[in-house]
Design a protein around this motif. Sequence first.
Motif, PDB file in Angstrom:
ATOM      1  N   TRP A 415       0.832  -1.202   0.000  1.00 45.59           N
ATOM      2  CA  TRP A 415       0.000   0.000   0.000  1.00 45.59           C
ATOM      3  C   TRP A 415       0.869   1.257   0.000  1.00 45.59           C
ATOM      4  CZ3 TRP A 415      -4.379   0.952  -1.821  1.00 45.59           C
ATOM      5  CH2 TRP A 415      -5.052   2.138  -1.524  1.00 45.59           C
ATOM      6  N   ASN A 416       2.010   1.202   0.664  1.00 48.46           N
ATOM      7  CA  ASN A 416       2.930   2.338   0.639  1.00 48.46           C
ATOM      8  C   ASN A 416       3.369   2.636  -0.794  1.00 48.46           C
ATOM      9  OD1 ASN A 416       4.609   4.296   2.149  1.00 48.46           O
ATOM     10  ND2 ASN A 416       6.297   3.090   1.332  1.00 48.46           N
ATOM     11  N   SER A 417       3.604   1.585  -1.574  1.00 46.70           N
ATOM     12  CA  SER A 417       4.014   1.759  -2.970  1.00 46.70           C
ATOM     13  C   SER A 417       2.877   2.328  -3.805  1.00 46.70           C
ATOM     14  CB  SER A 417       4.478   0.414  -3.548  1.00 46.70           C
ATOM     15  OG  SER A 417       5.593  -0.085  -2.839  1.00 46.70           O
ATOM     16  N   VAL A 418       1.641   1.863  -3.542  1.00 41.77           N
ATOM     17  CA  VAL A 418       0.475   2.396  -4.260  1.00 41.77           C
ATOM     18  C   VAL A 418       0.331   3.892  -3.993  1.00 41.77           C
ATOM     19  CG1 VAL A 418      -2.051   2.371  -4.375  1.00 41.77           C
ATOM     20  CG2 VAL A 418      -0.790   0.218  -4.358  1.00 41.77           C
ATOM     21  N   MET A 419       0.466   4.292  -2.738  1.00 43.18           N
ATOM     22  CA  MET A 419       0.352   5.707  -2.392  1.00 43.18           C
ATOM     23  C   MET A 419       1.461   6.523  -3.047  1.00 43.18           C
ATOM     24  SD  MET A 419      -2.333   6.101  -0.481  1.00 43.18           S
ATOM     25  CE  MET A 419      -2.111   7.607   0.470  1.00 43.18           C
ATOM     26  N   ALA A 420       2.653   5.937  -3.131  1.00 39.89           N
ATOM     27  CA  ALA A 420       3.779   6.652  -3.750  1.00 39.89           C
ATOM     28  C   ALA A 420       3.566   6.835  -5.243  1.00 39.89           C
ATOM     29  CB  ALA A 420       5.076   5.891  -3.485  1.00 39.89           C
ATOM     30  N   VAL A 421       2.972   5.806  -5.909  1.00 42.52           N
ATOM     31  CA  VAL A 421       2.754   5.882  -7.349  1.00 42.52           C
ATOM     32  C   VAL A 421       1.605   6.845  -7.689  1.00 42.52           C
ATOM     33  CG1 VAL A 421       1.959   4.559  -9.346  1.00 42.52           C
ATOM     34  CG2 VAL A 421       3.736   3.624  -7.881  1.00 42.52           C
ATOM     35  N   THR A 422       0.492   6.713  -6.968  1.00 47.68           N
ATOM     36  CA  THR A 422      -0.672   7.548  -7.287  1.00 47.68           C
ATOM     37  C   THR A 422      -0.514   8.971  -6.757  1.00 47.68           C
ATOM     38  OG1 THR A 422      -1.816   6.907  -5.261  1.00 47.68           O
ATOM     39  CG2 THR A 422      -2.223   5.561  -7.224  1.00 47.68           C
ATOM     40  N   ARG A 423       0.199   9.091  -5.635  1.00 42.39           N
ATOM     41  CA  ARG A 423       0.329  10.373  -4.917  1.00 42.39           C
ATOM     42  C   ARG A 423      -1.049  10.920  -4.521  1.00 42.39           C
ATOM     43  NH1 ARG A 423       4.372  13.576  -8.837  1.00 42.39           N
ATOM     44  NH2 ARG A 423       3.159  12.415 -10.387  1.00 42.39           N
ATOM     45  N   GLN A 424      -1.959  10.001  -4.258  1.00 44.26           N
ATOM     46  CA  GLN A 424      -3.290  10.419  -3.831  1.00 44.26           C
ATOM     47  C   GLN A 424      -3.249  10.838  -2.368  1.00 44.26           C
ATOM     48  OE1 GLN A 424      -4.971   6.497  -4.681  1.00 44.26           O
ATOM     49  NE2 GLN A 424      -5.628   6.291  -2.567  1.00 44.26           N
ATOM     50  N   PRO A 425      -4.106  11.781  -1.972  1.00 37.50           N
ATOM     51  CA  PRO A 425      -4.147  12.197  -0.580  1.00 37.50           C
ATOM     52  C   PRO A 425      -4.854  11.177   0.297  1.00 37.50           C
ATOM     53  CG  PRO A 425      -5.824  13.334  -1.820  1.00 37.50           C
ATOM     54  CD  PRO A 425      -5.045  12.528  -2.829  1.00 37.50           C
ATOM     55  N   ASP A 426      -4.670  11.303   1.595  1.00 33.60           N
ATOM     56  CA  ASP A 426      -5.377  10.463   2.540  1.00 33.60           C
ATOM     57  C   ASP A 426      -6.824  10.934   2.602  1.00 33.60           C
ATOM     58  OD1 ASP A 426      -6.325   8.980   4.583  1.00 33.60           O
ATOM     59  OD2 ASP A 426      -4.842   9.578   6.060  1.00 33.60           O
ATOM     60  N   MET A 427      -7.748  10.076   2.153  1.00 30.83           N
ATOM     61  CA  MET A 427      -9.163  10.475   2.075  1.00 30.83           C
ATOM     62  C   MET A 427     -10.022   9.723   3.088  1.00 30.83           C
ATOM     63  SD  MET A 427      -9.409  10.531  -2.066  1.00 30.83           S
ATOM     64  CE  MET A 427      -8.608   8.941  -2.164  1.00 30.83           C
ATOM     65  N   MET A 428      -9.398   9.172   4.132  1.00 27.67           N
ATOM     66  CA  MET A 428     -10.140   8.416   5.136  1.00 27.67           C
ATOM     67  C   MET A 428     -11.107   9.311   5.897  1.00 27.67           C
ATOM     68  SD  MET A 428      -7.212   5.844   6.593  1.00 27.67           S
ATOM     69  CE  MET A 428      -8.341   5.075   7.697  1.00 27.67           C
TER      70      MET A 428
END
Length: 428
Positions: A415-428
């Motif tokens: 999941w860390n890699s997914v966040m790094a690739v997408t650069r999406q914000p935390d939307m929780m």
Amino acid sequence: MENYELDFSIERLGECRIPSPVRGIRFMDDDGHVLYFSRFEEMNPWLEKGIRPPAMETAGPREKIFFDPSQIACGIVTCGGVCPGLNDVIRSIVLSLHHHYGVRKVYGFRYGYEGLVSRHGHAPLELTSDSVARIHEIGGTILGTSRGPQDASEMVSTLEDLKIGILFTVGGDGTQRGAQKISEEAARRGLPISVIGIPKTIDNDISYIQTTFGFETAVAEARRATYAATTEADAARNSIGLVKLMGRDSGFIAAYSVLVNSHVNFCLVPEVPFSLEGFCEALRQRLERKGHAVIVVAEGAGQGLMEKTAERDASGNVKYGDIGVFLRDAIKGYFKQSNLEVNLKYIDPSYIIRSMPANPRDAAFCLLLGQSAVHAGMSGRTNMVVSYWNQQFTHVPIKLAVSQRKKIDTRGMLWNSVMAVTRQPDMM
């Protein structure tokens, strides 16, 4: 389940006394095990106390076997949804039984567990090496499939009538729970019937199994959909490509589809709740910066945003809302209210992906899974599934495999890699 509760012991029907007819290969020692942990620091608590760390029994052929190949009949059943590699597994089991052990009577039960209940009227197929020779070239399952439980007593009676010694159950956690009941009913009657599961879930969500067959093919085919969404998004101003992928409770396909195509900007999975307002605002900011966006959403994501239902499917699972359609309409409504014109293309390739034949690596994986299942069954092991763990084939008790759903560790590397690739914000 806590690690200290892990018990990977495998049930056996009895002592193996018959020399194996398998030739030209190395036999596995019953003492061979694969460590559950992959990092040394995880084993420290056990090592410091002088306790053996948890380990899985290694799969493979044994020098002595339980069943007499000349006397035994075997059965195969496929349950649940179709998945790439089902026919490959069927073929592997039949060929291994025929060519490695000389078993000549193999039944294929039709339409899932219904085929094991005589009142449904589904006559089993007799499977031979000739009849399965080319089935790996097509998708789906030649045996057919169905969802939902059947009465264990009726199923065991069918196995007894046909003198089945080993039943191979190919399916997900619901299928393996049924297999567990069959094994328990056979034991209650004192019948020497081995029940060996081959885990099948395109979502890769069965516990204590590193990878399930069909998953790699699914990710490869999902890439086609994300590529199409990217092409559409690049082609017009304020354009959005939205792709819904499989993943009822676990977002592995969605996550890996992001990693194989680094053009995805938002990845929404069941493990990470998000607010609709936060997501739409992040999407608006993305369009303002770049003029286009690509979104991948797993089918089980965002269920809390939709009206809940008490309906259940044949497998007993709560029916989920269609997050793809919901997001499509919600995004359009949000931007309409914002007076911003967007061009949204929605793609749902789920059934196309499920029906594909296995790709080369999955096909080889299926072959090895089927062979490992046959070796386990012939050695009298039962109430277990064939697993793949730390790059090796192993045995896992069914009760552990179905104890919980495997999910993405949101603090882990994937999941860390997914966040790094997408650069999406935390939307929780």
